[in-house]
Design a protein around this motif. Structure first.
Motif, short mmCIF file in Angstrom:
data_model
loop_
_atom_site.label_atom_id
_atom_site.label_comp_id
_atom_site.label_asym_id
_atom_site.label_seq_id
_atom_site.Cartn_x
_atom_site.Cartn_y
_atom_site.Cartn_z
N LEU A 188 0.89 -1.12 0.11
CA LEU A 188 0.00 0.04 -0.02
C LEU A 188 0.87 1.14 -0.03
O LEU A 188 1.70 1.46 0.80
N VAL A 189 0.70 2.19 -0.91
CA VAL A 189 1.41 3.38 -1.06
C VAL A 189 0.49 4.66 -0.91
O VAL A 189 -0.44 4.93 -1.55
N ASP A 232 -6.20 16.75 14.67
CA ASP A 232 -6.12 15.75 13.52
C ASP A 232 -4.64 15.42 13.16
O ASP A 232 -4.49 14.65 12.33
N THR A 233 -3.65 16.36 13.94
CA THR A 233 -2.36 15.96 13.58
C THR A 233 -2.12 14.51 14.02
O THR A 233 -2.22 14.17 15.25
N ALA A 234 -1.50 13.68 13.02
CA ALA A 234 -1.07 12.25 13.45
C ALA A 234 -0.46 11.78 12.05
O ALA A 234 -0.34 12.36 11.26
N VAL A 235 0.10 10.64 12.22
CA VAL A 235 0.52 9.93 11.10
C VAL A 235 -0.70 8.89 10.67
O VAL A 235 -1.43 8.33 11.46
N TYR A 236 -1.04 9.10 9.62
CA TYR A 236 -2.16 8.34 8.83
C TYR A 236 -1.86 7.25 8.20
O TYR A 236 -1.08 7.40 7.18
N TYR A 237 -2.65 6.19 8.31
CA TYR A 237 -1.90 4.81 7.94
C TYR A 237 -3.20 4.41 7.04
O TYR A 237 -4.41 4.08 7.43
N CYS A 238 -3.02 3.87 5.66
CA CYS A 238 -3.80 3.00 5.02
C CYS A 238 -3.71 1.35 5.21
O CYS A 238 -2.97 1.11 5.59
N LYS A 239 -5.18 1.06 5.18
CA LYS A 239 -5.27 -0.34 5.48
C LYS A 239 -6.05 -1.23 4.62
O LYS A 239 -7.23 -0.67 4.24
N SER A 258 -4.55 9.78 -0.41
CA SER A 258 -4.58 8.63 -1.38
C SER A 258 -3.78 7.51 -0.88
O SER A 258 -2.70 7.71 -0.48
N CYS A 259 -4.35 6.28 -1.28
CA CYS A 259 -3.87 5.14 -0.99
C CYS A 259 -3.93 4.09 -2.32
O CYS A 259 -5.27 3.92 -2.61
N ALA A 260 -2.91 3.73 -2.88
CA ALA A 260 -3.10 2.53 -3.84
C ALA A 260 -2.40 1.46 -3.39
O ALA A 260 -1.53 1.20 -2.77
N ALA A 261 -3.03 0.11 -3.63
CA ALA A 261 -2.66 -1.16 -3.72
C ALA A 261 -1.98 -1.62 -4.93
O ALA A 261 -2.78 -1.44 -5.87
N SER A 262 -0.78 -2.18 -4.65
CA SER A 262 0.04 -2.49 -5.68
C SER A 262 0.56 -3.89 -5.26
O SER A 262 0.56 -4.39 -4.51
N GLY A 263 1.08 -4.69 -6.41
CA GLY A 263 1.84 -5.98 -6.16
C GLY A 263 0.68 -7.03 -6.43
O GLY A 263 -0.28 -6.68 -7.03
N SER A 264 1.23 -8.21 -5.86
CA SER A 264 0.12 -9.21 -6.27
C SER A 264 -0.95 -9.40 -5.32
O SER A 264 -0.82 -9.82 -4.29
N ILE A 265 -2.17 -9.02 -5.92
CA ILE A 265 -3.10 -9.19 -4.99
C ILE A 265 -4.00 -10.53 -4.99
O ILE A 265 -4.43 -11.25 -4.00
N SER A 266 -3.95 -10.90 -6.10
CA SER A 266 -4.57 -12.39 -6.55
C SER A 266 -3.86 -13.48 -5.99
O SER A 266 -2.78 -13.38 -5.71
#
Length: 121
Positions: free
Chosen positions: A4-5, A91-98, A21-29
């Motif tokens: 996840l980027v 709202d200050t924080a590190v935001y993580y995509c999951k 924005s967050c994009a999933a890359s790599g092999s998901i299948s």
């Protein structure tokens, strides 16, 4: 392996806006993405859910961001966005995509590396 980027963090004044924005890359299948979401962790605090969205489009928000943040996703591209308006210093924080993944009865989760959001007063 799913990666996840994240992008879009930064410094903004109170009342301002940012879009993550967050994009999933790599092999998901053969996995499928059940849901994607955003969490945040402020200094000295536990990581907490900000918002998430299922593959069916159902959304869920933390009470503290309702009416200010909007989550959206693109199933075909495995991307998720978080529009953050009327930001305040809390709202200050590190935001993580999951991403919540599933293949048959096996479930897994992938996390991004995090992006810093800083709101100045």
């Amino acid at each position: 392996q799913v990666q996840l980027v994240e992008s879009g963090g930064g410094l903004v004044q109170a009342g301002g806006s940012l879009r993550l924005s967050c994009a999933a890359s790599g092999s998901i299948s053969p996995f499928s993405v059940n849901a994607m979401g955003w969490y945040r962790q402020a200094l000295g605090k536990q990581r907490e859910l900000v918002a998430d969205i299922t593959s069916g489009g159902s959304t869920n928000y933390a009470d503290s961001v309702k009416g200010r943040f909007t989550i959206s996703g693109d199933n075909a591209k495995n991307t998720v966005h978080l529009q953050m308006n009327n930001l305040n210093p809390e709202d200050t924080a590190v935001y993580y995509c999951k991403a919540d993944l599933q293949y048959r009865n096996f479930r897994s989760a992938s996390w991004g590396q995090g992006t810093q959001v800083t709101v100045s007063s």
